[in-house]
Design a protein around this motif. Structure first.
Motif, PDB file in Angstrom:
ATOM      1  N   SER A  79       0.838  -1.197   0.000  1.00 56.21           N
ATOM      2  CA  SER A  79       0.000   0.000   0.000  1.00 56.21           C
ATOM      3  C   SER A  79       0.874   1.249   0.000  1.00 56.21           C
ATOM      4  O   SER A  79       1.994   1.247   0.498  1.00 56.21           O
ATOM      5  N   ALA A  80       0.326   2.319  -0.582  1.00 57.16           N
ATOM      6  CA  ALA A  80       1.004   3.614  -0.610  1.00 57.16           C
ATOM      7  C   ALA A  80      -0.034   4.689  -0.910  1.00 57.16           C
ATOM      8  O   ALA A  80      -0.866   4.509  -1.808  1.00 57.16           O
ATOM      9  N   LYS A  85      -8.008   2.152   6.076  1.00 59.36           N
ATOM     10  CA  LYS A  85      -7.322   1.142   6.871  1.00 59.36           C
ATOM     11  C   LYS A  85      -7.584  -0.230   6.270  1.00 59.36           C
ATOM     12  O   LYS A  85      -8.728  -0.584   5.979  1.00 59.36           O
ATOM     13  N   ASN A  94       3.683  -1.327   3.729  1.00 64.89           N
ATOM     14  CA  ASN A  94       3.286   0.031   3.389  1.00 64.89           C
ATOM     15  C   ASN A  94       4.520   0.887   3.139  1.00 64.89           C
ATOM     16  O   ASN A  94       5.553   0.714   3.789  1.00 64.89           O
ATOM     17  N   HIS A  96       5.718   4.640   3.416  1.00 61.96           N
ATOM     18  CA  HIS A  96       5.316   5.882   4.093  1.00 61.96           C
ATOM     19  C   HIS A  96       6.413   6.923   3.914  1.00 61.96           C
ATOM     20  O   HIS A  96       7.579   6.666   4.252  1.00 61.96           O
ATOM     21  N   LEU A 127       2.240  -3.576   7.661  1.00 58.77           N
ATOM     22  CA  LEU A 127       0.953  -3.038   8.081  1.00 58.77           C
ATOM     23  C   LEU A 127       0.615  -3.605   9.451  1.00 58.77           C
ATOM     24  O   LEU A 127       0.943  -4.751   9.770  1.00 58.77           O
ATOM     25  N   ASP A 132       0.445   3.383  10.330  1.00 54.25           N
ATOM     26  CA  ASP A 132       1.862   3.785  10.308  1.00 54.25           C
ATOM     27  C   ASP A 132       2.629   3.366  11.561  1.00 54.25           C
ATOM     28  O   ASP A 132       3.588   4.018  11.961  1.00 54.25           O
TER      29      ASP A 132
END
Length: 212
Positions: A79-80, A85, A94, A96, A127, A132
Motif C-alpha cells: 500500500s502507498a 485502513k 506500506n 510511508h 501493516l 503507520d
C-alpha cells in the motif's frame, strides 16, 4: 511508483486497488482551497495499469474488494498513499514518506516542512492494526532543496520508496519495532497551510503540473 515495481525482475503486479473515498468539500472546509487543489494534483497523477485488473472502492474491507483480492491470490499486498485502513491476513507492507515514527499520519511531507525538518525520508514497514505503526523493514533519508514543492517531494519519496521496497523484500523477516510512539498528524488546518506558505514553501510549482 507502480512503474518501478512492474519492470522489476521477479515481480509481477497482478492487481491494483484504488480508493474511491474522496472528501473534497470536507477538505476544502477544513484546509482551504490551496490545499484542496494541491491534494487534487497529487491524486490526479495517473498510474499506468495497462493490462492489470483495477478495482476502485470506498470500502477496501467490503465483500466486493475482498473477493477481488482473493480472486487474484497475491503473495504480498503493498500500500502507498491509501486513505483507508486495510484489514487483511495476507502479508502486507506500506510505503510511508517519512522516517517513522516521526510524522505518522496524513501528508507527512507537509507536516515535516511545516516543522522545519532538515531531512526527510521514506520507510517501508509492515501493516499493523494502527496506522503507520508497524515494524520497520527499511528506511532511507532523502535530502531536498528548500525550493522543492511539497507535491514534488512527496512524489519523489514515493518513487524512492518503491525501489526501497524491492531492496527490502529479502529483509521482511528482519523487521524491527519502531523506536517509540512518535507523533501522528491529521489533515492540515487552514492556519497550518497559511503558516507553511508564510515560510515560503510551495505546495505545488507550476512545472509540477506537467504530465497530469
Amino acid at each position: 511508483m507502480l512503474a518501478a515495481l512492474r519492470v522489476s525482475p521477479g515481480i509481477e503486479v497482478i492487481g491494483v486497488v484504488r480508493s474511491a473515498r474522496v472528501e473534497a468539500w470536507r477538505r476544502y472546509r477544513a484546509s482551504g482551497l490551496a490545499y484542496t487543489l494541491y491534494l487534487g494534483c497529487l491524486m490526479a497523477r495517473r498510474l499506468r495499469t495497462d493490462g492489470i485488473p483495477v478495482l476502485s472502492t470506498s470500502d477496501v474491507n467490503g465483500a466486493h474488494a475482498r473477493a477481488f483480492v482473493e480472486r487474484l491470490a497475491p503473495d504480498l499486498l503493498v500500500s502507498a498513499f491509501f486513505n483507508q485502513k486495510i484489514d487483511t491476513a495476507l502479508p502486507a507492507l506500506n510505503i510511508h514518506p517519512s522516517l517513522l515514527p516521526a510524522f505518522k499520519g496524513v501528508d507527512p511531507v507537509f507536516h515535516a516542512r511545516l516543522a522545519g525538518a532538515a531531512t526527510l525520508g521514506v520507510t517501508v514497514h509492515r501493516l499493523s492494526a494502527r496506522f503507520d505503526s508497524g515494524d520497520v523493514i527499511s528506511q532511507e533519508s532523502v535530502s531536498f532543496a528548500p525550493e522543492e514543492s511539497v507535491l514534488r517531494l512527496t512524489e519523489r519519496l514515493y518513487a524512492r520508496g518503491a525501489h526501497l521496497l524491492l531492496e527490502s523484500l529479502s529483509k521482511i523477516g528482519e523487521a524491527r519495532p519502531q523506536p517509540g510512539p512518535g507523533n501522528y498528524d491529521s489533515w492540515p488546518s487552514r492556519a497550518q497551510v497559511a503558516a507553511l506558505r508564510a515560510k515560503g514553501v510551495r505546495l505545488v510549482a507550476w512545472r509540477n503540473l506537467l504530465g497530469l
